[in-house]
Structures are given as C-alpha cells and as structure tokens.
Write a protein that holds these residues in place. Structure first.
Motif, short mmCIF file in Angstrom:
data_model
loop_
_atom_site.label_atom_id
_atom_site.label_comp_id
_atom_site.label_asym_id
_atom_site.label_seq_id
_atom_site.Cartn_x
_atom_site.Cartn_y
_atom_site.Cartn_z
N SER B 233 21.20 -24.15 8.48
CA SER B 233 21.37 -22.80 9.02
C SER B 233 21.90 -22.94 10.44
CB SER B 233 20.03 -22.06 9.05
OG SER B 233 19.57 -21.88 7.75
N LEU B 234 22.95 -22.22 10.74
CA LEU B 234 23.61 -22.38 12.04
C LEU B 234 23.63 -21.06 12.80
CD1 LEU B 234 25.25 -24.36 9.86
CD2 LEU B 234 26.67 -24.74 11.86
N LEU B 235 23.36 -21.15 14.11
CA LEU B 235 23.50 -19.99 15.00
C LEU B 235 24.92 -20.05 15.57
CD1 LEU B 235 21.74 -17.67 16.23
CD2 LEU B 235 21.50 -19.12 18.24
N VAL B 236 25.68 -18.95 15.38
CA VAL B 236 27.09 -18.95 15.80
C VAL B 236 27.28 -17.95 16.93
CG1 VAL B 236 27.86 -19.64 13.50
CG2 VAL B 236 27.82 -17.22 14.10
N PRO B 237 28.44 -18.05 17.63
CA PRO B 237 28.69 -17.13 18.75
C PRO B 237 28.76 -15.69 18.27
CG PRO B 237 30.21 -18.97 18.81
CD PRO B 237 29.47 -19.06 17.52
N PRO B 238 28.69 -14.75 19.21
CA PRO B 238 28.81 -13.34 18.84
C PRO B 238 30.24 -13.03 18.42
CG PRO B 238 28.78 -13.57 21.21
CD PRO B 238 28.51 -14.93 20.65
N GLN B 239 30.39 -11.92 17.70
CA GLN B 239 31.74 -11.52 17.28
C GLN B 239 32.42 -10.85 18.47
OE1 GLN B 239 31.81 -9.78 13.42
NE2 GLN B 239 33.90 -9.07 13.63
N ALA B 240 33.29 -11.59 19.13
CA ALA B 240 33.97 -11.09 20.33
C ALA B 240 35.36 -11.70 20.36
CB ALA B 240 33.19 -11.51 21.58
N MET B 241 36.22 -11.14 21.22
CA MET B 241 37.61 -11.62 21.28
C MET B 241 37.67 -13.12 21.56
SD MET B 241 39.85 -9.60 20.38
CE MET B 241 41.30 -10.49 20.90
N GLU B 242 36.76 -13.60 22.42
CA GLU B 242 36.79 -15.03 22.79
C GLU B 242 36.41 -15.92 21.60
OE1 GLU B 242 35.70 -12.62 26.39
OE2 GLU B 242 34.97 -12.77 24.34
N TYR B 243 35.62 -15.36 20.69
CA TYR B 243 35.11 -16.16 19.57
C TYR B 243 35.47 -15.48 18.25
CZ TYR B 243 32.30 -17.25 23.68
OH TYR B 243 31.90 -17.54 24.96
N LYS B 244 36.72 -15.00 18.16
CA LYS B 244 37.04 -14.12 17.03
C LYS B 244 36.96 -14.81 15.67
CE LYS B 244 42.04 -14.20 17.98
NZ LYS B 244 41.99 -14.57 19.40
N MET B 245 37.12 -16.13 15.65
CA MET B 245 37.03 -16.82 14.35
C MET B 245 35.61 -17.31 14.10
SD MET B 245 40.58 -18.89 14.21
CE MET B 245 41.98 -18.20 13.39
N GLU B 246 35.13 -18.17 15.01
CA GLU B 246 33.81 -18.77 14.77
C GLU B 246 32.69 -17.76 14.96
OE1 GLU B 246 35.97 -19.54 16.99
OE2 GLU B 246 35.11 -19.74 18.99
N GLY B 247 33.00 -16.63 15.61
CA GLY B 247 31.99 -15.59 15.80
C GLY B 247 31.96 -14.58 14.67
N ASN B 248 32.93 -14.64 13.75
CA ASN B 248 32.97 -13.73 12.62
C ASN B 248 32.35 -14.45 11.42
OD1 ASN B 248 33.80 -12.26 10.28
ND2 ASN B 248 35.41 -11.30 11.50
N THR B 249 31.12 -14.11 11.08
CA THR B 249 30.41 -14.86 10.03
C THR B 249 31.09 -14.69 8.68
OG1 THR B 249 28.91 -12.98 9.80
CG2 THR B 249 28.14 -14.84 11.14
N ASN B 250 31.71 -13.52 8.44
CA ASN B 250 32.38 -13.32 7.15
C ASN B 250 33.58 -14.25 7.01
OD1 ASN B 250 30.59 -11.30 6.36
ND2 ASN B 250 31.79 -9.71 7.36
N TYR B 251 34.24 -14.52 8.12
CA TYR B 251 35.40 -15.41 8.13
C TYR B 251 34.95 -16.87 8.12
CZ TYR B 251 39.81 -17.53 9.74
OH TYR B 251 40.94 -18.31 9.87
N PHE B 252 34.03 -17.20 9.01
CA PHE B 252 33.62 -18.59 9.22
C PHE B 252 32.90 -19.17 8.00
CE2 PHE B 252 33.72 -22.14 11.70
CZ PHE B 252 32.67 -22.43 12.56
#
Lengths: 450, 339
Positions: B233-252
C-alpha cells in the motif's frame, strides 16, 4: 503468434457481423463488409456481458469462445433456414482488378491515400502500447481487471470503474483473455469499417469520385484520424451513432425496412459505448417521421424506439445489481444529465440570469467549436443552401443534435462551476457532426464531368 | 485572338511559377522559424497552394497537357527528397559514425568517410534532415492535385463563382488535414524504427517524450514495481498540477496494480497509518523551482529505509538511519519504506 491470435479474434467478430448484416436484409457487399466489425463487436460484447450477468459465466477466454462459437453457429443456422447461404457464398467472389482498372487516376490516388491512413492506424495501434490518459485511468484499466478476475466485482472497491458502458473495455478484454497485449488494433478495425460503410452509403446516391473524396475528407479529418490511434470511446461512438443516423435518413426518404432496422440497431448500440450524451433521443425523430410518412412498420418502429436506449438501461440495471452485492454505493439512481436538469429547475433562475448564461454559453461554444468546424460548416451551408426543403428531416435532426449540445452546456453552466473548462470534452462530443455534415454535403452534390 | 489567348496562358503560367516559388520560399522561412506546423500558417500556406492550383486550371487544356511531364518530374523529385529525409532520420544519421556497422565501414574507408563528413558540415546538409514533412508535403500535394485534377474538372473558367468558391473550400478542408495526418505518420514511422528493439510496454517512455518528459512515469513506475511487493500500500502525492500523474490514483494505478494507492485524505477518512507500507517521493513538475512531496518531515523511527532513483541516470541509491527532511531531498524521486 500474437498477431495471428489477434487477427483471428477480429475476423471472428467480422464473421458474426457479416451474418448479422445479411440476416437483417443487407444486400450491398460494401455495406455488409462495412457493417461487419461494428455489428459483430457490438453484438458479441453485449451478449458476452449478458451471459456473464444472467448466467454467471466468467468473463474469460473459454466463455468468450463459447459466445463467439455459439453466435456463429446460431446465425449460420438462421442463414440456412432463411435461405441466405447462397448469397453468403457469393459475398467473397470479388475481383480487385475488375473494379480497380476502370478508376481514373484521381480515384486511384484517393483510395490509395485512404488505404494508407487505415494501414498506418493499424501499424500505429499494433506497434505502440496504450498511452492515452483516459484509457489508462479508465477504459483499459477496467479491461485488465475484468480479464484478470473474470468479473467486475473488484471495480466496486477500486472506484472510477463504472462511469461508462463497457463496449471499448470489452474490445480490450477480448485480447487480454488470450494474452494478446496489442488490443488497440480494434480501433483500426472500427476506423476502417467506419470509412468503408460511409463510402458505401454515399455510393447509394453519388458517383465514386465524389464518394471517394468525401471519404478522404472524413478519413483525414484531424480529429477523426487522431482518434483512430487513441483508445477512447469517442470514435466508436461517432461511428455507430452517425452511421445509424444516415441509415435512418435513408429510411425517411426511401422507406426500406433494412435501413430502419440497421439505423435503429446502430444508434442503440451507440448507447452501449457512451450514454452521457442523450443524442439517441434524436433518432426517435426519423423513426417516427418514417412511420407517419409511410404508415407502416408500426411494430418495428415501436421495438426500435424501445431498443434505442436499452443497452444503456441494461448496463444501469447491472450496476444496480452490483450495488446490492456491496455496502459501497456505485449506482446513481439518476444520470448526471437528469440530476443537472432537476437542479436547474429547482434552483429557479431569474430571467436576467438566464439571458446572461444564454449569451455566455453561446459565445463559449462559438469560441471552442469554430476553430475545429468552421470550414466544414461553411461547406455544408453552401451545399445545402439550394434544396434545403428536400433535406428537412436531416436538417431537423442536426438542429436537434446541436440543441442537445447547447442545452446541455447551458444547464451545466448553472450546476457546475467548471462548466467552461471542459472545452476538450465538448469538442469531442461534437465529433458526431463531422461525418454527418460531410455526408449531407456530398450526398446531393452534382458536377459536370469532362 | 489566338495570340492573346496564348499570351494570357503565358502570363498565368508565369503567375503559377511565381506563386509556387513563393510557396517554397515561405515554407523554408517558416521552417527555419519552426512555425510551419502552426494551424494558421498551414491554412495560409493552403491558400497560397490554392492560388497555384486555381491559376493552373484557368489555363487552356492544351497548355495544361503540355505541362504534365514537368509536373510529374516535380512530384517524383519532391517524393524522393521526402523519402531520403525519412530514411536519414530513421537511421539517425547523426549517430551513424558511432553505430557498429558505421565504425566498421569507416575503418575500412577512412578517406570516403572523411570526405562525406566534410561535405556534410561545409554545406550544412544536416539542415536537410531537420526539415519537417510539411516542407515537402505542401508542394508535393499541390503538384499532385494539379496532376490529378485534370481527370476531374473542366477548366475552372467554365464554373460560376459559387462553384469555384465551393471547390476552394473543399481544397482548404482537405489539404491541411492531409498534411497533419501525414506528418503524424512521418513522425511515428521514424520513431518506431529507432526504438524497434525496445520492449513493448517500455515504448510508452518514448511515445511520451522520453524519461525527461511524460515518459518518466513509466520509468518511475518500473522502479516502484521492482522495489515493492504486489500487496504493498503506497501513500502518493496529492492530485495537483505539480503531481498530475503520480498524484492521480486513477491514472497511476494502471502502472502499479495490484498495489493500493492512497492520498493523505484516506488517513483522515479512517485508513490506519500502519496499513501503509511505502510513501512515494515525487520531485514533481515544478517549472525549475525546487519542490518535493512529501512536503512534511517523516521521523527516522518510522522509516525502514529510503530508496531514490536518479532521473538522469536511473541509478538507485539506498539511505538508512536518517529522517526524511523535505529540504534535503528537493526534486528527488523515490520511495520511503515504513516500519
């Protein structure tokens, strides 16, 4: 080996589609081959889903083979009973040289370019993996889970899994269950079928030069060509819906039962792909128009009116069933569209607010749609300027379709703060107008030959 | 009267050549500025091409027939130039000297290779390779339409103005769209050949612009897949412009499934912190500013080890026995394994 498996899968869907097209009364070879992949993939994906839901069959390779094999056997038996086997055997007697030689240089080059575009889309989809955002986040991810688990239950916990009907995900599933990774080639089959059927429908009324050039315009139109190499649902939806509308236009003008059936079936299948936009409602207009004009085919018309949104209703019923299996809520009792309309009505906006929003929405749509569609629209207006009365059913359809776009954006401007930040989605939604406008422009064109 | 007709045709032919030359020169100028592919430039180029085609079809049929061989030669020359451009790009002629067979060949034919190199750089032939497909395709399609149009239309002087306008619209609709489609094919064919030996899924990296651009998400995901078990289980960055890929859990999640991805909000919503196994460290897309997520400290006692991947070299380093202090790890990418 992967390529062979891939081609066998796609050709099986084509075979199912050919049988369906012939049984529905199609006679033109080009139309039958153009319809084949669309009908085959739509029918098999829907049947596969229903067998999973109603009979509990896992969504795996064995059951897919059973679905495909069973469909082929059943349809072949029907073809024997209705004495269509001789017609089927003659379908493949086609001599390329006989049709190629009489073409003029212009026609040959046009067809070569179209073949190049379709061939390139196949190469692109075969060589490159899926990279498109929405495909990774939704369509393809869903397909991978379905292929891995044989069902959609895990989607309840995963979330963002049920927002659209599963047609395009099933196209990927068909490959994944056989360990085929290059599933994107399905979109090339849709693209090629779309162009072939578009050409065939134009050829009913137009000579091959104009039909070829119009098909080239469609094939190379940037938005259409880009979506032929993108694993999104927009191109399949555009293909099914626009071709269905073209068949219904023919039905209104000629009264053929086959056109009515195919038009209704294709538009209905479009709701198996996307159901957010209620464009299917407009298909009721030519169905009813044809009924009142010819005063016949009441049963077919009623059944098709019911069919138009049935695939989407089946999908929503399935979601309701899944909801009952889990404490997590995935089923929304009303669609976003209905919820937005209800919110809009209950909010009770004043006249001034309504007028401001009318102006803002109109300006916004002009700003985002004109760069993409201006030339095409100008061409269309120019072409139909003469003889508009003869094209009344088609014009009414187009106006109603655009009203849905405008009306939907207008309602969402009251209920969503970010309504004017979704330009890309609105432009993709309007993709259906591209083939419809090109078709109407080219269909009645006349020019003097040498 | 015949003489005046011939003079009119000669004048029109002169205008055709002038406009065609103008098309080639303006293409070259825009190409050097890198703006030839812009939509409004494409449309303007198409208007110029339309002028060439219109003037050509306003000439008498006998004049047009005489010019067919010249047009055919022009088509062949432009098509050949385009294919040479594609070929040189496919074999990546800049790195030819470093390729295996390039080294072998030049060792055997030293003076030939030296001569080719001298000519190449003296006459700046490398600029030919940097020309885009638009440079060749615009005049090529113009000539092709002239060549094929003879089968189709009467001399346009026999058409009334509305019909001419209609044909012009069709031309302006077809040409830019064909150019964009063929340019897409051109880029894809070149890139496909260059990376043909790459693993199927790793081609994602190159399709998305390489590890220095959006292709990084695949490289970073491969790193995470190698460092974590499937049940993680991984904690990922928030969904924001700076983290638009790794912060989008549906995408990542597409890259990391069946690993579970969570945002900080999940902890507020009831997820227990001991259910998390890793924290994703993201250098973000911060437009040359420094940034990193997590943007908060993580105590040394909570950390088992930190594993970082260098975005330039893809080298992996492990750090143990230290806390995570954001100021020390700006623009870094990696994983924090929790106890």
């Amino acid at each position: 080996m992967e390529l062979i498996t891939l081609l066998l899968l796609q050709l099986s869907l084509v075979a199912v589609g050919i049988l369906l097209a012939v049984l529905l009364g199609m006679r033109g070879k080009l139309e039958i081959f153009g319809l084949a992949y669309l009908l085959g993939s739509g029918f098999v994906s829907l049947l596969f889903f229903l067998l999973h839901w109603w009979l509990g069959l896992n969504l795996d390779s064995l059951n897919l083979l059973i679905t495909l094999g069973g469909s082929l056997v059943l349809l072949l038996l029907l073809a024997v009973v209705t004495r269509k086997t001789l017609f089927l055997s003659n379908l493949f007697s086609w001599r390329l040289r006989k049709h190629w030689r009489p073409l003029i240089k212009l026609e040959k080059v046009v067809f070569i370019i179209i073949l190049f575009l379709v061939g390139f889309s196949f190469f692109e989809n075969y060589f490159w993996p899926i990279t498109d955002w929405d495909a990774l986040a939704f369509y393809d991810f869903r397909a991978r889970i379905i292929a891995l688990r044989g069902n959609m239950l895990e989607g309840i916990q995963l979330g963002y899994f049920f927002q659209y009907p599963p047609y395009t995900s099933f196209l990927h599933v068909f490959g994944y269950v056989f360990h085929v990774q290059r599933v994107k080639v399905a979109y090339s089959f849709i693209y090629g079928s779309f162009l072939l059927l578009f050409y065939a429908l134009l050829r009913r009324k137009q000579d091959q030069t104009i039909s070829g050039i119009a098909t080239l315009i469609l094939a190379s139109f940037t938005m259409i060509f880009e979506h032929a190499v993108t694993a999104y649902s927009n191109l399949p939806y555009t293909a099914f819906f626009s071709l269905g509308m073209m068949y219904l236009w023919f039905y209104v003008n000629k009264g053929s039962k086959a056109d009515l059936l195919l038009g209704g079936i294709l538009v209905g299948l479009s709701t198996w792909i996307r159901s957010t936009e209620p464009f299917w409602l407009v298909a009721a207009v030519p169905i009813l128009w044809g009924y009142f004009r010819y005063r016949t085919r009441l049963v077919s018309s009623v059944l098709l009116l019911a069919w138009l949104s049935l695939p989407d209703k089946l999908w929503r019923a399935f979601l309701k069933y899944l909801d009952s299996l889990s404490p997590l809520n995935i089923f929304e009792s009303q669609t976003h569209t209905i919820a937005a309309i209800k919110d809009f009505i209950t909010q009770g906006e004043g006249v001034a607010s309504l007028l401001v929003h009318i102006w803002q929405v109109s300006i916004y749509l002009v700003e985002i749609l004109v760069p993409e569609f201006f030339l095409l629209f100008l061409l269309f207006v120019f072409a139909i300027g003469h003889g508009a009365k003869r094209r009344l059913p088609e014009l009414v359809t187009l106006i109603l379709l655009f009203s849905i776009v405008w009306g939907g954006t207008f309602i969402f401007s009251f209920t969503w703060d970010t309504w004017n930040l979704i330009a890309g989605s609105i432009v993709r939604m309007c993709m259906i107008f591209i083939p419809l406008l090109i078709f109407l422009t080219a269909r009645d064109l006349h020019y003097e030959k040498k | 009267m015949v003489l005046s007709v011939v003079r009119r045709d000669t004048f029109r032919l002169f205008l055709v050549l002038l406009f065609f030359l103008g098309l080639l020169v303006s293409n070259f100028i825009f190409e050097l500025e890198g703006v030839l592919s812009y939509s409004h430039h494409l449309l303007l180029r198409s208007v110029l091409a339309l002028a060439v085609v219109s003037l050509f079809f306003s000439m008498r049929r006998v004049t047009r027939q005489k010019l067919q061989p010249v047009i055919r030669v022009g088509i062949i020359v432009l098509a050949a130039a385009l294919f040479i451009n594609i070929f040189l790009n496919m074999i990546n002629v800049y790195s030819l000297g470093e390729s295996f067979w390039g080294v072998e060949f030049c060792a055997a034919f030293v003076s030939l290779c030296t001569f080719v190199q001298t000519v190449f750089f003296t006459f700046k032939l490398f600029r030919f390779i940097t020309l885009s497909s638009y440079f060749f395709l615009l005049p090529l399609f113009t000539l092709l339409m002239i060549y094929l149009g003879n089968d189709f239309v009467l001399g346009t002087k026999k058409y009334d103005l509305p019909r001419k306008f209609f044909l012009a619209l069709i031309f302006l609709l077809i040409l830019p769209n064909l150019l964009k489609s063929f340019h897409r094919a051109y880029l894809s064919i070149i890139q496909s050949y260059q990376i043909r030996h790459e693993n199927f899924y790793d081609r994602f990296v190159f399709k998305e612009g390489g590890p220095g651009y959006y292709g990084w998400i695949k490289v970073f995901s491969n790193f995470i897949l190698a460092q974590t078990p499937t049940s993680a289980s991984l904690l990922v960055p928030p969904q924001a412009m700076e983290y638009k890929m790794e912060g989008n859990t549906n995408y990542f999640r597409w890259f990391l499934y069946p690993r579970r991805l969570y945002h900080l909000q999940s902890l507020e919503a009831g997820l227990e912190s001991n259910e998390l196994d890793y924290v994703v460290v993201s250098g973000g897309e911060c437009e040359s500013k420094q940034c990193v997520w997590p943007d908060f400290e993580i105590d040394q006692d909570t950390i088992k080890r930190m594993i970082f991947i260098d975005r330039e070299t893809q080298g992996v380093t492990t750090i143990e026995g230290e806390p995570f202090l954001p100021e020390n790890y700006q623009n870094k990418w990696g994983l924090i394994e929790l106890r």
